[in-house]
Design a protein around this motif. Structure first.
Motif, PDB file in Angstrom:
ATOM      1  N   THR A   5     -16.295  89.774  18.750  1.00 14.34           N
ATOM      2  CA  THR A   5     -15.976  90.675  19.854  1.00 14.34           C
ATOM      3  C   THR A   5     -15.566  89.881  21.095  1.00 14.34           C
ATOM      4  OG1 THR A   5     -18.248  90.713  20.670  1.00 14.34           O
ATOM      5  CG2 THR A   5     -17.632  92.371  19.010  1.00 14.34           C
ATOM      6  N   LYS A   6     -14.969  90.573  22.045  1.00 15.67           N
ATOM      7  CA  LYS A   6     -14.564  89.936  23.292  1.00 15.67           C
ATOM      8  C   LYS A   6     -15.777  89.357  24.017  1.00 15.67           C
ATOM      9  CE  LYS A   6     -11.583  90.488  27.226  1.00 15.67           C
ATOM     10  NZ  LYS A   6     -11.025  89.170  27.114  1.00 15.67           N
ATOM     11  N   GLN A   7     -16.903  90.058  23.976  1.00 14.82           N
ATOM     12  CA  GLN A   7     -18.118  89.570  24.618  1.00 14.82           C
ATOM     13  C   GLN A   7     -18.607  88.280  23.962  1.00 14.82           C
ATOM     14  OE1 GLN A   7     -19.616  90.761  27.422  1.00 14.82           O
ATOM     15  NE2 GLN A   7     -20.877  88.938  27.255  1.00 14.82           N
ATOM     16  N   GLU A   8     -18.513  88.203  22.637  1.00 16.94           N
ATOM     17  CA  GLU A   8     -18.921  86.981  21.944  1.00 16.94           C
ATOM     18  C   GLU A   8     -18.027  85.809  22.322  1.00 16.94           C
ATOM     19  OE1 GLU A   8     -20.798  87.683  17.683  1.00 16.94           O
ATOM     20  OE2 GLU A   8     -18.961  88.882  17.954  1.00 16.94           O
ATOM     21  N   PHE A   9     -16.701  86.052  22.438  1.00 18.77           N
ATOM     22  CA  PHE A   9     -15.801  84.986  22.873  1.00 18.77           C
ATOM     23  C   PHE A   9     -16.189  84.503  24.266  1.00 18.77           C
ATOM     24  CE2 PHE A   9     -12.568  86.179  19.598  1.00 18.77           C
ATOM     25  CZ  PHE A   9     -12.320  84.897  19.119  1.00 18.77           C
ATOM     26  N   GLU A  10     -16.550  85.409  25.150  1.00 19.16           N
ATOM     27  CA  GLU A  10     -16.972  85.022  26.501  1.00 19.16           C
ATOM     28  C   GLU A  10     -18.271  84.219  26.468  1.00 19.16           C
ATOM     29  OE1 GLU A  10     -17.055  88.604  28.819  1.00 19.16           O
ATOM     30  OE2 GLU A  10     -14.879  88.856  28.700  1.00 19.16           O
ATOM     31  N   ASN A  11     -19.203  84.598  25.585  1.00 16.15           N
ATOM     32  CA  ASN A  11     -20.451  83.843  25.451  1.00 16.15           C
ATOM     33  C   ASN A  11     -20.190  82.441  24.907  1.00 16.15           C
ATOM     34  OD1 ASN A  11     -21.874  86.052  26.388  1.00 16.15           O
ATOM     35  ND2 ASN A  11     -22.466  86.753  24.342  1.00 16.15           N
ATOM     36  N   LEU A  48     -10.965  76.238  27.132  1.00 13.88           N
ATOM     37  CA  LEU A  48     -11.876  77.293  27.592  1.00 13.88           C
ATOM     38  C   LEU A  48     -11.124  78.577  27.914  1.00 13.88           C
ATOM     39  CD1 LEU A  48     -14.257  75.172  29.826  1.00 13.88           C
ATOM     40  CD2 LEU A  48     -14.806  76.248  27.635  1.00 13.88           C
ATOM     41  N   ASP A  49      -9.947  78.450  28.517  1.00 10.71           N
ATOM     42  CA  ASP A  49      -9.142  79.629  28.824  1.00 10.71           C
ATOM     43  C   ASP A  49      -8.706  80.330  27.539  1.00 10.71           C
ATOM     44  OD1 ASP A  49      -7.682  81.361  30.616  1.00 10.71           O
ATOM     45  OD2 ASP A  49      -5.866  80.370  29.850  1.00 10.71           O
ATOM     46  N   GLN A  50      -8.306  79.545  26.541  1.00  8.97           N
ATOM     47  CA  GLN A  50      -7.877  80.122  25.273  1.00  8.97           C
ATOM     48  C   GLN A  50      -9.038  80.766  24.516  1.00  8.97           C
ATOM     49  OE1 GLN A  50      -4.712  80.486  23.901  1.00  8.97           O
ATOM     50  NE2 GLN A  50      -4.254  80.065  26.034  1.00  8.97           N
ATOM     51  N   ILE A  51     -10.211  80.163  24.595  1.00  9.82           N
ATOM     52  CA  ILE A  51     -11.388  80.747  23.940  1.00  9.82           C
ATOM     53  C   ILE A  51     -11.717  82.098  24.571  1.00  9.82           C
ATOM     54  CG2 ILE A  51     -13.883  80.506  23.599  1.00  9.82           C
ATOM     55  CD1 ILE A  51     -13.338  77.456  23.342  1.00  9.82           C
ATOM     56  N   GLN A  52     -11.679  82.144  25.887  1.00 10.66           N
ATOM     57  CA  GLN A  52     -11.997  83.390  26.569  1.00 10.66           C
ATOM     58  C   GLN A  52     -10.991  84.484  26.221  1.00 10.66           C
ATOM     59  OE1 GLN A  52     -12.496  83.020  30.778  1.00 10.66           O
ATOM     60  NE2 GLN A  52     -13.548  84.973  30.930  1.00 10.66           N
ATOM     61  N   SER A  53      -9.735  84.095  25.974  1.00 10.03           N
ATOM     62  CA  SER A  53      -8.730  85.090  25.624  1.00 10.03           C
ATOM     63  C   SER A  53      -8.756  85.455  24.144  1.00 10.03           C
ATOM     64  CB  SER A  53      -7.338  84.615  26.032  1.00 10.03           C
ATOM     65  OG  SER A  53      -6.961  83.499  25.268  1.00 10.03           O
TER      66      SER A  53
END
Length: 117
Positions: A5-11, A48-53
């Protein structure tokens, strides 16, 4: 198996941020030239930017770096990334592509020019 999920990518982004910060504190990084340090910092920022996206490739590459440099245990992140790859249809370990199917998919996606670079 489910997608990340998007939240997991942010974590994962937050976890890897702390890992990258520890990587920048290593003596190897500190002894590098200022130019090399700047390049690494930009590369870490890009990852980090790519992971968050939601870029799964950047997540896997970051996990590999964390294992190699700091001997971090990121097996849970890698397991979730593998589940995500399978759930998205990128890879099916039960029936891997034959070489002909791989070449056809590669051609369909436009990667035939990539090998010539």
């Amino acid at each position: 198996m489910s997608k990340i999920t998007k939240q997991e990518f942010e974590n994962y982004n937050k976890q890897l941020f702390s890992i990258f910060a520890r990587m920048m504190a290593t003596s190897e990084f500190q002894n590098a030239s200022k130019e090399e340090q700047e390049r690494c910092e930009k590369f870490f920022g890009l990852l980090l930017d790519q992971i968050q996206s939601g870029n799964i490739f950047a997540l896997c590459a970051s996990c590999k770096m964390a294992e190699d440099v700091l001997n971090e245990d990121v097996s849970t992140i890698k397991r979730r990334a593998k589940e995500h790859i399978i759930a998205r249809g990128y890879y099916n370990p039960a029936s891997p592509l034959t070489l002909a199917e791989f070449r056809e998919r590669k051609k369909k996606l436009g990667y035939e020019k990539f090998g010539k670079l």
